[in-house]
Scaffold this motif. Structure first.
Motif, short mmCIF file in Angstrom:
data_model
loop_
_atom_site.label_atom_id
_atom_site.label_comp_id
_atom_site.label_asym_id
_atom_site.label_seq_id
_atom_site.Cartn_x
_atom_site.Cartn_y
_atom_site.Cartn_z
N PRO A 20 0.82 -1.21 0.00
CA PRO A 20 0.00 0.00 0.00
C PRO A 20 0.86 1.26 0.00
CG PRO A 20 -0.15 -1.13 2.11
CD PRO A 20 0.67 -1.98 1.19
N ARG A 21 0.28 2.33 -0.51
CA ARG A 21 1.01 3.59 -0.53
C ARG A 21 1.30 4.03 0.90
NH1 ARG A 21 -2.00 8.06 -3.35
NH2 ARG A 21 -3.35 7.54 -1.67
N LYS A 22 2.50 4.49 1.14
CA LYS A 22 2.88 4.93 2.49
C LYS A 22 2.59 6.42 2.63
CE LYS A 22 5.75 1.30 3.54
NZ LYS A 22 6.16 0.28 3.74
N THR A 23 1.31 6.77 2.68
CA THR A 23 0.94 8.17 2.77
C THR A 23 0.13 8.44 4.03
OG1 THR A 23 -0.16 10.00 1.66
CG2 THR A 23 -1.10 7.84 1.32
N THR A 24 0.35 9.59 4.64
CA THR A 24 -0.39 9.98 5.85
C THR A 24 -1.28 11.18 5.59
OG1 THR A 24 1.42 11.41 6.57
CG2 THR A 24 1.43 9.15 7.38
N LYS A 25 -1.32 11.62 4.31
CA LYS A 25 -2.13 12.80 3.99
C LYS A 25 -3.14 12.46 2.91
CE LYS A 25 1.38 16.21 5.04
NZ LYS A 25 2.68 15.64 5.21
N GLY A 26 -4.25 13.15 2.92
CA GLY A 26 -5.24 12.99 1.86
C GLY A 26 -6.29 11.94 2.17
N LYS A 27 -7.21 11.80 1.23
CA LYS A 27 -8.36 10.93 1.41
C LYS A 27 -7.99 9.44 1.38
CE LYS A 27 -12.27 10.31 -1.24
NZ LYS A 27 -13.21 10.78 -2.22
N GLY A 28 -7.05 9.05 0.52
CA GLY A 28 -6.71 7.64 0.37
C GLY A 28 -5.55 7.18 1.22
N ARG A 29 -5.37 7.78 2.37
CA ARG A 29 -4.20 7.46 3.19
C ARG A 29 -4.32 6.10 3.87
NH1 ARG A 29 -4.32 10.08 8.75
NH2 ARG A 29 -6.47 9.78 9.37
N ASN A 30 -3.18 5.48 4.13
CA ASN A 30 -3.15 4.16 4.74
C ASN A 30 -2.47 4.17 6.11
OD1 ASN A 30 -4.40 2.83 2.58
ND2 ASN A 30 -2.49 2.83 1.45
N PHE A 31 -1.84 5.28 6.46
CA PHE A 31 -1.13 5.38 7.74
C PHE A 31 -1.60 6.62 8.50
CE2 PHE A 31 1.50 2.71 5.17
CZ PHE A 31 2.05 1.81 6.06
N ARG A 32 -1.61 6.53 9.81
CA ARG A 32 -1.97 7.67 10.66
C ARG A 32 -0.78 8.61 10.79
NH1 ARG A 32 -6.50 6.01 12.97
NH2 ARG A 32 -6.75 3.79 13.31
N THR A 33 -1.07 9.88 11.07
CA THR A 33 0.01 10.83 11.33
C THR A 33 0.54 10.58 12.74
OG1 THR A 33 -1.50 12.46 12.25
CG2 THR A 33 -1.07 12.59 9.87
N VAL A 34 1.66 11.19 13.05
CA VAL A 34 2.25 11.04 14.38
C VAL A 34 1.30 11.57 15.45
CG1 VAL A 34 4.14 11.81 15.87
CG2 VAL A 34 4.61 11.07 13.54
N GLU A 35 0.61 12.67 15.14
CA GLU A 35 -0.31 13.26 16.11
C GLU A 35 -1.47 12.31 16.43
OE1 GLU A 35 0.59 15.04 13.22
OE2 GLU A 35 2.21 16.00 14.34
N GLU A 36 -1.85 11.48 15.46
CA GLU A 36 -2.95 10.54 15.63
C GLU A 36 -2.49 9.22 16.25
OE1 GLU A 36 -5.95 11.44 11.98
OE2 GLU A 36 -4.03 10.55 11.47
N GLY A 37 -1.20 9.06 16.43
CA GLY A 37 -0.69 7.84 17.03
C GLY A 37 0.02 6.90 16.08
N ALA A 38 0.36 7.38 14.88
CA ALA A 38 1.10 6.58 13.89
C ALA A 38 0.39 5.26 13.59
CB ALA A 38 2.53 6.36 14.36
N GLY A 39 1.05 4.32 12.96
CA GLY A 39 0.45 3.03 12.63
C GLY A 39 -0.47 3.09 11.43
N MET A 40 -0.98 1.93 11.04
CA MET A 40 -1.84 1.83 9.87
C MET A 40 -3.30 2.08 10.22
SD MET A 40 -0.42 -1.42 7.73
CE MET A 40 -1.04 -0.93 6.13
N THR A 41 -4.04 2.61 9.26
CA THR A 41 -5.48 2.77 9.41
C THR A 41 -6.14 1.44 9.07
OG1 THR A 41 -5.75 3.45 7.12
CG2 THR A 41 -5.37 5.20 8.72
N SER A 42 -7.40 1.28 9.42
CA SER A 42 -8.09 0.03 9.08
C SER A 42 -8.21 -0.12 7.56
CB SER A 42 -9.46 -0.04 9.75
OG SER A 42 -10.20 1.11 9.47
N LYS A 43 -8.36 1.00 6.85
CA LYS A 43 -8.41 0.98 5.39
C LYS A 43 -7.07 0.50 4.83
CE LYS A 43 -9.09 4.07 1.48
NZ LYS A 43 -7.78 3.92 0.86
N GLY A 44 -5.98 0.95 5.43
CA GLY A 44 -4.65 0.53 5.00
C GLY A 44 -4.42 -0.96 5.23
N VAL A 45 -4.90 -1.47 6.36
CA VAL A 45 -4.77 -2.89 6.67
C VAL A 45 -5.57 -3.71 5.66
CG1 VAL A 45 -5.33 -4.69 8.35
CG2 VAL A 45 -4.26 -2.58 9.11
#
Length: 79
Positions: A1-26
């Motif tokens: 998956p794309r390693k992006t933390t910005k935008g609508k199609g993101r798969n990873f959380r930002t550092v402020e959100e706690g990092a790690g993958m989103t459920s969509k990314g998983v």
């Protein structure tokens, strides 16, 4: 998956959100890697026995993470 933390199609959380993958990314990772058992973080206060063991395992192996994203992920997992 794309390693992006910005935008609508993101798969990873930002550092402020706690990092790690989103459920969509998983879900995207599992689609591209059939048979994968990847799961999202255990963030509940009182996890089941199985989830608690997963949390303990993650916390043990991530103990040495000193980077910004690693520390954020450990906070999200409640390590």
């Amino acid at each position: 998956p794309r390693k992006t933390t910005k935008g609508k199609g993101r798969n990873f959380r930002t550092v402020e959100e706690g990092a790690g993958m989103t459920s969509k990314g998983v879900a995207e990772y599992k689609r591209k890697n059939p048979g994968s058992k990847l799961k999202t973080a255990v963030t509940t206060k009182n996890p089941s026995k199985k989830d608690a063991a997963r949390r303990r395992s993650f916390c043990a192996r991530s103990r040495g993470w000193t980077g910004e994203r690693g520390k954020a992920a450990r906070r999200r997992w409640r390590c």
